[in-house]
Design an enzyme around this catalytic site. Structure first.
Site, PDB file in Angstrom:
ATOM      1  N   GLY A 217       2.805   2.203  -2.425  1.00  0.00           N
ATOM      2  CA  GLY A 217       2.915   2.696  -3.788  1.00  0.00           C
ATOM      3  C   GLY A 217       4.157   2.245  -4.526  1.00  0.00           C
ATOM      4  CE  LYS A 218       5.897  -3.947  -2.612  1.00  0.00           C
ATOM      5  NZ  LYS A 218       4.753  -3.687  -1.685  1.00  0.00           N
ATOM      6  CB  THR A 219       3.036  -1.620  -7.992  1.00  0.00           C
ATOM      7  OG1 THR A 219       3.262  -2.829  -7.263  1.00  0.00           O
ATOM      8  CG2 THR A 219       2.704  -1.967  -9.440  1.00  0.00           C
ATOM      9  CB  SER A 220       2.295   3.680  -8.371  1.00  0.00           C
ATOM     10  OG  SER A 220       1.030   3.106  -8.192  1.00  0.00           O
TER      11      SER A 220
ATOM     12  CG  ASP B 117       3.029  -7.606  -4.711  1.00  0.00           C
ATOM     13  OD1 ASP B 117       2.501  -8.491  -4.011  1.00  0.00           O
ATOM     14  OD2 ASP B 117       2.986  -6.404  -4.431  1.00  0.00           O
TER      15      ASP B 117
ATOM     16  N   GLY C  61       0.773  -1.225   0.000  1.00  0.00           N
ATOM     17  CA  GLY C  61       0.000   0.000   0.000  1.00  0.00           C
ATOM     18  C   GLY C  61       0.807   1.280   0.000  1.00  0.00           C
TER      19      GLY C  61
ATOM     20  CB  THR D 160      -1.880  -2.271  -2.258  1.00  0.00           C
ATOM     21  OG1 THR D 160      -1.380  -2.053  -3.583  1.00  0.00           O
ATOM     22  CG2 THR D 160      -1.030  -3.325  -1.579  1.00  0.00           C
TER      23      THR D 160
END
Length: 580
Positions: free
Chosen positions: A25-28, A50, A23, A510
């Site tokens: 924001g690592k993917t973004s 992930d 949550g 997330t």
């Protein structure tokens, strides 16, 4: 103010690993970084490992295990590895040969050992280790970006000597996370090569992503320390979602800004020896190529209504008072707040305890929360007659548990086997088991009052404890014990007439996806959560701040998702969490 994160100046290596709590924001951040690097003319591959990946949602394109080009970005390629599927295949490869040959209780223990987060993470590591060592693939790209890096615990496990099978046959210390590595000896050399690549500062950068909130900052600090201990020193911290300027006459906006600034004081003290940058808090959803580009370029997009969800959905959900009434009217005796770190479950537990005490219900709150202000607030004189609290120290409980296990099982082990056992005891499951045993004792002594327990164990840990008990009975061993308090509490947890599990989430992608996984995990352990609590919602406030109200609009689809599948669902507005 920190400098803003800019890939052109902040990225210097061919391998990038993004890590952080769910949550943050690592993917973004990983996706936006990949786009920025591709636009510089680099050929970039982004890989997600992930289990709750939303990589395809961010890019708005279908992704599989096979590498494919991302539409709309020349030079950018992506693949979405599925560690859950890999973990299922791995479980079957390990357990299959023993079916029909070993007792059911032993097979159940093996299967549960291979059902936790450690197994999924190791399966993910296996996938990207294979990818990293395939020169015909890596040689095609200038930069490879990995969304979700392994923890220090997993890397230490994988770097240990590989004689797992013999040790596992002799190990008797009960609930364990050693299982995931059984049978992996053949890949020792592959894993060593990967760990070496990770540790090489000229090859790999580790980007720790956090939010300007105290809980994820402290979690990032723990991850940083763990990873440095095994040689991953090329780190930098990205603080994602930092509000740049509040609205002076907006109470919510000012409180949000003030809370972030206090958290940043913690970050500056904690991360004083690695580079720190920030990304701005924005109003729009980071899905699609244009918003991702705008985010790093400092552009401000117009907020659009997402999926046209009716804002009136807020009024259809329960509020906090209805949750309190449910507890009182159904005479619920044991209440667990569950959820990922940073969703506000500790404050919710405290708020519920205070409200019940105000209604003359005798309450005991036990928590692992280190924040002293909660303890201070809950000792207010007006509530003392109805409310007692206890604070469990996870570090002390873990050390006590480790000492007990080592005394029971460590004698006679070789140096190599002792290393396995000690690293196993660094597993996240160890803390859950140790703390849960303490909670079990508290519940066992508190039949005359409502007991509210903050930070409860996952379904995997509960099943691990249950399986360890059956395993002990089957093999007649004395050291795989589960305490009587835990044995009594497991059935109690499954009794919906007296126990309520409250799953706490934020109205974001997330946290909701991870809460759904937690819900399924608990149902595997025959525990059905009673309530879902959507916490800290901007859609449920009257803020006029353009950015915060914009975030509220983008919460609506996730609120709708929770409401459409959960029978009892409440929503709480964003608050500063100040109980004083």
């Amino acid at each position: 103010m920190l400098p803003s994160f800019q890939p052109k100046t902040n990225i210097q290596t061919p391998y990038l690993f993004f890590t952080g709590k769910g949550g943050v924001g690592k993917t973004s951040t990983a996706c936006a970084t990949s786009i920025a690097l591709a636009e510089e003319g680099k050929k970039v591959l982004i890989v997600s490992t992930d289990p709750a990946s939303n990589l395809q949602d961010v890019f708005e394109t279908e992704l599989t295990n096979d590498i494919s080009e991302v539409p709309g970005v020349k030079g950018l390629f992506a693949c979405n590895l599925d560690p859950e599927e890999a973990a299922r295949d791995y479980r079957e490869s390990v357990i299959g040969p023993y079916k029909g040959k070993l007792p059911d209780a032993v097979l159940a223990t093996m299967e549960e050992q291979l059902s936790g987060a450690c197994t999924v993470e190791i399966a993910a590591f296996d996938q990207f280790s294979t990818l990293l060592t395939q020169k015909e693939i890596t040689g095609q790209y200038d930069v490879i970006v990995f969304d979700t890096a392994p923890t220090g615990h997993t890397l230490r496990l994988l770097s240990l000597p590989s004689a797992w099978n013999n040790f596992l046959e002799e190990s008797t210390h009960g609930a364990s996370c050693l299982g995931p590595l059984s049978g992996l000896g053949a890949k020792k050399e592959l894993y060593e090569q990967t760990v070496n690549a990770l540790s090489d500062p000229s090859q790999t950068q580790l980007l720790l992503v956090t939010r300007p909130d105290e809980s994820p900052i402290l979690e990032a600090a723990r991850a940083s320390k763990e990873l440095r201990e095994i040689g991953l020193h090329n780190q930098q911290l990205i603080v994602n979602g930092l509000m740049e300027k509040p609205i002076i006459n907006d109470e919510v906006s000012m409180a949000f800004y003030d809370k972030q600034q206090k958290a940043m004081e913690v970050a500056v003290r904690t991360f004083n020896d690695i580079p720190m940058t920030y990304l701005p808090y924005i109003s729009y959803s980071l899905t699609g190529i244009s918003p991702l580009k705008a985010w790093f370029n400092g552009e401000r997009l117009q907020v659009e209504q997402t999926n046209h969800v009716n804002p009136d959905i807020i009024t259809e959900l329960a509020d906090f008072n209805q949750l309190v009434s449910d507890v009182i009217n159904h005479n619920l005796r044991v209440i667990f707040t569950m959820g990922k770190g940073g969703v506000g479950k500790t404050t919710l537990a405290a708020k519920l305890a205070m409200k019940l005490a105000e209604k003359d219900v005798k309450v005991h709150l036990t928590t692992t929360d280190p924040a002293a202000h909660l303890e201070y607030a809950l000792k207010d004189k007006t509530r003392r007659n109805h409310l007692t609290i206890s604070k469990v120290d996870p570090k002390a409980e873990v050390e006590s548990y480790k000492k007990h296990v080592l005394e029971q099982s460590g004698e006679g082990l070789s140096e190599e086997q002792l290393a396995y056992l000690e690293e196993d005891l660094n597993s996240p499951c160890t803390e859950e088991i140790a703390v849960f045993q303490k909670f079990a004792k508290i519940v066992g002594q508190a039949d005359e009052e409502v007991v509210i327990i903050d930070t409860a164990p996952t379904g995997h840990t509960l099943l691990l404890l249950d399986a360890a008990q059956s395993y002990q009975k089957e093999l007649l061993r004395s050291t795989g014990e589960v305490s009587k308090e835990v044995q009594n509490l497991l059935p109690r947890l499954r009794n919906a007439d007296e126990t309520a599990v409250l799953i706490v989430t934020l109205p974001e992608a997330t946290p909701v996806l991870e809460a759904e996984r937690l819900h399924a995990d608990l149902e595997r352990a025959s525990i059905t959560p009673r309530w879902w609590i959507i916490n800290q919602s901007f859609a449920n406030t009257e803020t006029t701040d353009r950015v915060l109200s914009g975030r509220g609009k983008h919460e609506l689809p996730w609120i709708q998702r929770v409401k459409s599948t959960k029978e009892k669902c409440a929503i709480l507005p964003w608050e500063k969490e100040n109980l004083l």
